[in-house]
Each structure stands twice: as structure tokens, then as C-alpha cells.
Scaffold this motif. Structure first.
Motif, PDB file in Angstrom:
ATOM      1  N   VAL A  15      59.658  39.682  39.567  1.00 24.34           N
ATOM      2  CA  VAL A  15      58.748  39.383  40.671  1.00 24.34           C
ATOM      3  C   VAL A  15      57.759  38.354  40.141  1.00 24.34           C
ATOM      4  CG1 VAL A  15      57.087  40.316  42.308  1.00 24.34           C
ATOM      5  CG2 VAL A  15      59.035  41.710  41.607  1.00 24.34           C
ATOM      6  N   CYS A  16      57.762  37.187  40.759  1.00 24.48           N
ATOM      7  CA  CYS A  16      57.004  36.049  40.226  1.00 24.48           C
ATOM      8  C   CYS A  16      55.625  35.905  40.856  1.00 24.48           C
ATOM      9  CB  CYS A  16      57.806  34.775  40.416  1.00 24.48           C
ATOM     10  SG  CYS A  16      59.343  34.769  39.502  1.00 24.48           S
ATOM     11  N   GLY A  17      54.753  36.803  40.552  1.00 28.90           N
ATOM     12  CA  GLY A  17      53.355  36.664  40.897  1.00 28.90           C
ATOM     13  C   GLY A  17      52.975  37.002  42.323  1.00 28.90           C
ATOM     14  N   CYS A  68      57.402  41.900  35.928  1.00 29.71           N
ATOM     15  CA  CYS A  68      56.357  41.418  36.842  1.00 29.71           C
ATOM     16  C   CYS A  68      55.525  40.347  36.170  1.00 29.71           C
ATOM     17  CB  CYS A  68      55.454  42.571  37.276  1.00 29.71           C
ATOM     18  SG  CYS A  68      56.304  43.860  38.189  1.00 29.71           S
ATOM     19  N   LEU A  69      55.438  39.194  36.809  1.00 30.12           N
ATOM     20  CA  LEU A  69      54.591  38.109  36.332  1.00 30.12           C
ATOM     21  C   LEU A  69      53.359  38.037  37.218  1.00 30.12           C
ATOM     22  CD1 LEU A  69      57.360  35.401  35.856  1.00 30.12           C
ATOM     23  CD2 LEU A  69      56.470  37.003  34.162  1.00 30.12           C
ATOM     24  N   CYS A  70      52.229  37.770  36.632  1.00 30.20           N
ATOM     25  CA  CYS A  70      51.008  37.701  37.434  1.00 30.20           C
ATOM     26  C   CYS A  70      50.878  36.330  38.084  1.00 30.20           C
ATOM     27  CB  CYS A  70      49.783  38.023  36.599  1.00 30.20           C
ATOM     28  SG  CYS A  70      49.505  36.910  35.223  1.00 30.20           S
ATOM     29  N   GLY A  71      50.293  36.342  39.269  1.00 31.57           N
ATOM     30  CA  GLY A  71      49.997  35.111  39.987  1.00 31.57           C
ATOM     31  C   GLY A  71      48.498  34.966  40.162  1.00 31.57           C
ATOM     32  N   ASN A  72      48.090  33.885  40.799  1.00 32.93           N
ATOM     33  CA  ASN A  72      46.656  33.661  40.960  1.00 32.93           C
ATOM     34  C   ASN A  72      46.008  34.703  41.877  1.00 32.93           C
ATOM     35  OD1 ASN A  72      47.929  32.560  43.245  1.00 32.93           O
ATOM     36  ND2 ASN A  72      46.301  31.064  43.546  1.00 32.93           N
ATOM     37  N   HIS A  73      46.748  35.323  42.763  1.00 38.70           N
ATOM     38  CA  HIS A  73      46.171  36.387  43.590  1.00 38.70           C
ATOM     39  C   HIS A  73      46.031  37.682  42.805  1.00 38.70           C
ATOM     40  CE1 HIS A  73      46.997  34.538  47.792  1.00 38.70           C
ATOM     41  NE2 HIS A  73      46.653  33.630  46.907  1.00 38.70           N
ATOM     42  N   ASP A  74      46.671  37.755  41.658  1.00 40.50           N
ATOM     43  CA  ASP A  74      46.602  38.949  40.812  1.00 40.50           C
ATOM     44  C   ASP A  74      45.473  38.865  39.784  1.00 40.50           C
ATOM     45  OD1 ASP A  74      48.996  40.046  42.011  1.00 40.50           O
ATOM     46  OD2 ASP A  74      50.118  38.614  40.805  1.00 40.50           O
ATOM     47  N   VAL A  75      45.292  37.695  39.178  1.00 42.21           N
ATOM     48  CA  VAL A  75      44.294  37.539  38.110  1.00 42.21           C
ATOM     49  C   VAL A  75      43.291  36.416  38.360  1.00 42.21           C
ATOM     50  CG1 VAL A  75      45.765  38.536  36.327  1.00 42.21           C
ATOM     51  CG2 VAL A  75      45.822  36.071  36.731  1.00 42.21           C
ATOM     52  N   ILE A  84      42.474  40.225  33.668  1.00 39.25           N
ATOM     53  CA  ILE A  84      43.671  40.473  32.855  1.00 39.25           C
ATOM     54  C   ILE A  84      43.770  41.950  32.505  1.00 39.25           C
ATOM     55  CG2 ILE A  84      44.781  40.005  30.628  1.00 39.25           C
ATOM     56  CD1 ILE A  84      43.623  37.129  30.909  1.00 39.25           C
ATOM     57  N   GLU A  85      42.646  42.571  32.192  1.00 41.07           N
ATOM     58  CA  GLU A  85      42.643  44.004  31.903  1.00 41.07           C
ATOM     59  C   GLU A  85      43.092  44.821  33.126  1.00 41.07           C
ATOM     60  OE1 GLU A  85      39.517  47.619  30.948  1.00 41.07           O
ATOM     61  OE2 GLU A  85      38.895  45.562  30.575  1.00 41.07           O
ATOM     62  N   THR A  86      42.591  44.441  34.299  1.00 39.02           N
ATOM     63  CA  THR A  86      43.006  45.127  35.525  1.00 39.02           C
ATOM     64  C   THR A  86      44.504  44.972  35.738  1.00 39.02           C
ATOM     65  OG1 THR A  86      40.837  44.795  36.529  1.00 39.02           O
ATOM     66  CG2 THR A  86      42.673  45.248  38.028  1.00 39.02           C
ATOM     67  N   TRP A  87      45.000  43.752  35.564  1.00 38.47           N
ATOM     68  CA  TRP A  87      46.428  43.484  35.720  1.00 38.47           C
ATOM     69  C   TRP A  87      47.261  44.340  34.772  1.00 38.47           C
ATOM     70  CZ3 TRP A  87      50.365  41.481  38.316  1.00 38.47           C
ATOM     71  CH2 TRP A  87      51.546  41.214  37.639  1.00 38.47           C
ATOM     72  N   THR A  88      46.914  44.302  33.489  1.00 38.08           N
ATOM     73  CA  THR A  88      47.733  45.035  32.501  1.00 38.08           C
ATOM     74  C   THR A  88      47.623  46.540  32.682  1.00 38.08           C
ATOM     75  OG1 THR A  88      45.956  44.858  30.856  1.00 38.08           O
ATOM     76  CG2 THR A  88      47.682  43.174  30.787  1.00 38.08           C
ATOM     77  N   SER A  89      46.496  47.026  33.178  1.00 40.34           N
ATOM     78  CA  SER A  89      46.385  48.480  33.373  1.00 40.34           C
ATOM     79  C   SER A  89      47.170  48.943  34.589  1.00 40.34           C
ATOM     80  CB  SER A  89      44.915  48.882  33.512  1.00 40.34           C
ATOM     81  OG  SER A  89      44.369  48.441  34.728  1.00 40.34           O
ATOM     82  N   GLU A  90      47.375  48.079  35.562  1.00 39.85           N
ATOM     83  CA  GLU A  90      48.103  48.463  36.771  1.00 39.85           C
ATOM     84  C   GLU A  90      49.602  48.159  36.696  1.00 39.85           C
ATOM     85  OE1 GLU A  90      47.105  50.277  39.138  1.00 39.85           O
ATOM     86  OE2 GLU A  90      44.956  50.201  38.846  1.00 39.85           O
ATOM     87  N   PHE A  91      49.954  47.072  36.005  1.00 41.26           N
ATOM     88  CA  PHE A  91      51.347  46.651  35.977  1.00 41.26           C
ATOM     89  C   PHE A  91      51.863  46.574  34.554  1.00 41.26           C
ATOM     90  CE2 PHE A  91      49.395  44.837  39.794  1.00 41.26           C
ATOM     91  CZ  PHE A  91      50.200  45.417  40.759  1.00 41.26           C
TER      92      PHE A  91
END
Length: 91
Positions: A15-17, A68-75, A84-91
Motif C-alpha cells: 500500500v503506497c501511502g 505499508c509505505l507512508c505518504g504525506n497524509h500519513d506523516v 514518524i513516531e505516530t506512523w511507526t506505532s500504528e503501522f
């Protein structure tokens, strides 16, 4: 995806972001629905979007890894340690 068998079955799914649409660092570029929400309301929407994402992808067969790759709406457009911490803790 789960129904695919044999050589057609994927080795993984990517999933690309933009797994969610509530990142709030876009300052003036916020969608109109985000402008009327307070920070705590965006957090509630974010939590529900994360829950929905995980529920949908939990149906993927266990032998097919989900990447899962993060996108600008994610980070955000300029990721911070916090996003980044929120992203890595959730995904």
C-alpha cells in the motif's frame, strides 16, 4: 487477493501511502472538512481511519505480507519525529 492461487498469487501486497487522511501539518492547504475540526476531533477521525484500515487489511491471508509505505497524509509534507513516531506505532 486471497482468491488468487498458484503463480498468480502475490508474494506480498504494498500500500503506497496515504493510509489515512487526517495529517494536520498542511497549514493553509487543509481540506475544508479539516478546517472546521479541532485537534481532538482530527485525532478521533485519525483513530477511526486507522481502525478501518487495519480491519480491512486484517482479512488478507497471513501468508501474504502487507507492506505499508507512508505518504504525506500519513506523516506530513515535512515529517517530524512526532509524525514518524505516530506512523511507526500504528503501522
Amino acid at each position: 487477493i486471497n482468491a488468487m492461487k498458484g503463480p498468480e498469487r502475490p508474494l506480498f501486497v504494498c500500500v503506497c501511502g496515504d493510509l489515512v487522511d487526517t495529517e494536520s501539518s498542511f497549514h493553509r492547504a487543509l481540506a475544508s472538512w479539516k478546517k472546521v475540526m479541532t485537534g481532538w476531533e482530527r485525532h478521533l477521525v485519525f483513530d477511526q481511519q486507522v481502525k478501518d484500515f487495519k480491519q480491512v487489511w486484517s482479512r488478507l491471508d497471513e501468508d501474504i505480507p502487507l507492506v505499508c509505505l507512508c505518504g504525506n497524509h500519513d506523516v506530513g509534507n515535512r515529517p517530524t519525529a512526532k509524525t514518524i513516531e505516530t506512523w511507526t506505532s500504528e503501522f
